[in-house]
Design a protein around this motif. Structure first.
Motif, PDB file in Angstrom:
ATOM      1  N   MET A   9       7.407  -3.553  -3.863  1.00  0.00           N
ATOM      2  CA  MET A   9       5.830  -3.642  -4.526  1.00  0.00           C
ATOM      3  C   MET A   9       5.546  -4.729  -4.913  1.00  0.00           C
ATOM      4  SD  MET A   9       3.489  -1.935  -4.934  1.00  0.00           S
ATOM      5  CE  MET A   9       4.069   0.053  -4.716  1.00  0.00           C
ATOM      6  N   SER A  10       4.427  -5.071  -5.041  1.00  0.00           N
ATOM      7  CA  SER A  10       4.458  -6.909  -5.900  1.00  0.00           C
ATOM      8  C   SER A  10       4.363  -7.413  -6.673  1.00  0.00           C
ATOM      9  CB  SER A  10       3.585  -7.465  -4.861  1.00  0.00           C
ATOM     10  OG  SER A  10       2.151  -6.950  -5.314  1.00  0.00           O
ATOM     11  N   ASP A  11       4.322  -7.836  -7.766  1.00  0.00           N
ATOM     12  CA  ASP A  11       4.379  -8.477  -9.000  1.00  0.00           C
ATOM     13  C   ASP A  11       3.019  -7.829  -9.711  1.00  0.00           C
ATOM     14  OD1 ASP A  11       2.563 -10.537 -10.494  1.00  0.00           O
ATOM     15  OD2 ASP A  11       3.234 -11.243  -8.499  1.00  0.00           O
ATOM     16  N   PRO A  12       3.405  -7.077 -10.775  1.00  0.00           N
ATOM     17  CA  PRO A  12       1.869  -6.559 -11.417  1.00  0.00           C
ATOM     18  C   PRO A  12       0.835  -7.426 -11.526  1.00  0.00           C
ATOM     19  CG  PRO A  12       3.882  -6.100 -12.367  1.00  0.00           C
ATOM     20  CD  PRO A  12       4.349  -7.154 -12.092  1.00  0.00           C
ATOM     21  N   LEU A  13       0.985  -8.495 -11.498  1.00  0.00           N
ATOM     22  CA  LEU A  13      -1.031  -9.159 -11.702  1.00  0.00           C
ATOM     23  C   LEU A  13      -1.068  -9.374 -11.208  1.00  0.00           C
ATOM     24  CD1 LEU A  13      -2.968 -10.703 -12.586  1.00  0.00           C
ATOM     25  CD2 LEU A  13      -1.555 -12.752 -12.863  1.00  0.00           C
ATOM     26  N   GLU A  14      -0.263  -9.261  -9.668  1.00  0.00           N
ATOM     27  CA  GLU A  14      -0.580 -10.055  -8.141  1.00  0.00           C
ATOM     28  C   GLU A  14      -1.582  -8.455  -7.123  1.00  0.00           C
ATOM     29  OE1 GLU A  14      -1.564 -11.332  -4.906  1.00  0.00           O
ATOM     30  OE2 GLU A  14      -1.217 -12.216  -6.293  1.00  0.00           O
ATOM     31  N   LEU A  15      -0.890  -7.213  -7.704  1.00  0.00           N
ATOM     32  CA  LEU A  15      -1.006  -6.351  -7.593  1.00  0.00           C
ATOM     33  C   LEU A  15      -2.356  -5.785  -8.062  1.00  0.00           C
ATOM     34  CD1 LEU A  15       0.330  -3.651  -6.165  1.00  0.00           C
ATOM     35  CD2 LEU A  15       0.679  -2.090  -8.477  1.00  0.00           C
ATOM     36  N   CYS A  16      -3.113  -5.757  -8.722  1.00  0.00           N
ATOM     37  CA  CYS A  16      -3.791  -5.570  -9.688  1.00  0.00           C
ATOM     38  C   CYS A  16      -4.615  -6.412  -9.112  1.00  0.00           C
ATOM     39  CB  CYS A  16      -3.915  -5.885 -11.432  1.00  0.00           C
ATOM     40  SG  CYS A  16      -3.165  -4.457 -12.529  1.00  0.00           S
ATOM     41  N   LEU A  17      -4.591  -7.940  -9.338  1.00  0.00           N
ATOM     42  CA  LEU A  17      -5.650  -8.368  -8.746  1.00  0.00           C
ATOM     43  C   LEU A  17      -6.256  -8.432  -7.226  1.00  0.00           C
ATOM     44  CD1 LEU A  17      -4.145 -12.026  -9.713  1.00  0.00           C
ATOM     45  CD2 LEU A  17      -6.740 -11.810  -9.945  1.00  0.00           C
ATOM     46  N   GLU A  18      -5.563  -8.144  -6.142  1.00  0.00           N
ATOM     47  CA  GLU A  18      -5.734  -7.471  -4.614  1.00  0.00           C
ATOM     48  C   GLU A  18      -6.840  -6.298  -5.015  1.00  0.00           C
ATOM     49  OE1 GLU A  18      -3.223  -6.581  -0.746  1.00  0.00           O
ATOM     50  OE2 GLU A  18      -2.770  -6.956  -1.876  1.00  0.00           O
ATOM     51  N   ALA A  19      -6.219  -5.559  -5.902  1.00  0.00           N
ATOM     52  CA  ALA A  19      -6.918  -4.603  -5.389  1.00  0.00           C
ATOM     53  C   ALA A  19      -8.382  -4.476  -5.936  1.00  0.00           C
ATOM     54  CB  ALA A  19      -6.972  -3.412  -6.328  1.00  0.00           C
TER      55      ALA A  19
END
Length: 305
Positions: A1-11
């Motif tokens: 799983m990617s880091d929290p910020l990147e996960l939210c940004l991509e979504a």
């Protein structure tokens, strides 16, 4: 799983998580998000909980297949908090913005915002800590409510159109479509009741669906809406068809979906896998192409038997 910020940004930027949307096959989601998940189901809805990410499904009836509708990134479960102001700043770097939406639940201090390009929404606490991000497979078209008298009049017109030949329908349209800035609103009102008529009249559901398909095709020819808006209205229509109703229309569903693709399959596959390497325009075109391709693939297989 990617880091929290990147996960939210991509979504928020793409309505996808690690390259996948909610309509991805379960084996692909499990391979990417983790093979362990909890499943929660009621008669009309179901979601699979992978921990940091949930995949939500709906179906049109007990004998219909589940359809992925949206992913939810549970930011409140991530190992590090994500701040709303940081999301704002990072999205601006890739040419996107967040716009505020009206408050949701009465009495809550939560903040609700939307990323217009993806249709994803973010919920944050009053102090700016992100709680969750909902990423839909495709945006839901706006359907302003019609006044009761207007609704009845439109339903009467549609009931009149239903048994007519295509030539007779075309003559009816030619006499009534306004050649003004009101044309888009007129078309929106005309197709608005069709889903209700289809679900409320199961004996003639295939006929109502055929009429709606024909009208959406004519609306496309007329340029009634922007191309993007037409596509999402088309997707909402196609994905609201039961298997029994859709099967006789499979050829037209395939033809119109593939004809509306904004890029070829080769161009789609040639796009860089990193979403940050894509312009906002390419992100939008790719999402549209994937949605239409999924329809063409589903119904094309039925046409081929």
């Amino acid at each position: 799983m990617s880091d929290p910020l990147e996960l939210c940004l991509e979504a928020l930027a793409t309505a996808r998580v690690q390259g996948l949307s909610a309509d991805a096959p379960i084996h692909a989601l499990a391979s990417t998000l983790g093979a362990e998940y909890a499943e929660h189901e009621d008669p009309d809805g179901m979601y699979r909980d992978f921990g940091p990410v949930e995949c939500h499904y709906e179906r049109l009836g007990p004998n219909e297949p589940w359809q992925g509708r949206f992913l939810v990134v549970r930011a409140d479960r991530l190992p590090a908090a994500v701040r709303l102001d940081v999301l704002h700043e990072e999205l601006r770097r890739v040419g996107q913005v967040l716009v505020p939406l009206p408050p949701g639940r009465a009495g809550t201090t939560d903040v609700l915002l939307r990323a217009p390009l993806s249709g994803s929404t973010v919920t944050a606490t009053g102090d700016g800590t992100v709680i969750a991000i909902a990423a839909p497979v495709w945006p839901v078209p706006e359907q302003p409510a019609l006044p009761e008298a207007r609704w009845r009049a439109v339903c009467e017109s549609l009931d009149y159109l239903l048994p007519l030949t295509r030539t007779e329908r075309a003559e009816w349209l030619a006499d009534r479509v306004p050649d003004t800035s009101e044309a888009a609103e007129w078309w929106t009102s005309l197709v608005h009741p069709l889903a209700s008529l289809r679900f409320g009249d199961p004996e003639r559901a295939a006929g109502w669906a055929g009429l709606e398909l024909w009208l959406l095709d004519r609306a496309s020819d007329a340029g009634a809406w922007s191309r993007e808006e037409w596509v999402w209205r088309w997707m909402w229509f196609v994905r609201s068809l039961t298997a029994r109703v859709a099967t006789p229309l499979a050829g037209d569903l395939t033809r119109l979906s593939l004809a509306a693709m904004p890029m070829t399959l080769a161009q789609l596959h040639a796009l860089p896998p990193d979403w940050r390497a894509l312009s906002a325009a390419d992100l939008k075109r790719a999402r549209t192409a994937r949605a239409l391709l999924s329809v063409g693939t589903t119904y094309g297989a039925r046409v081929m038997g």
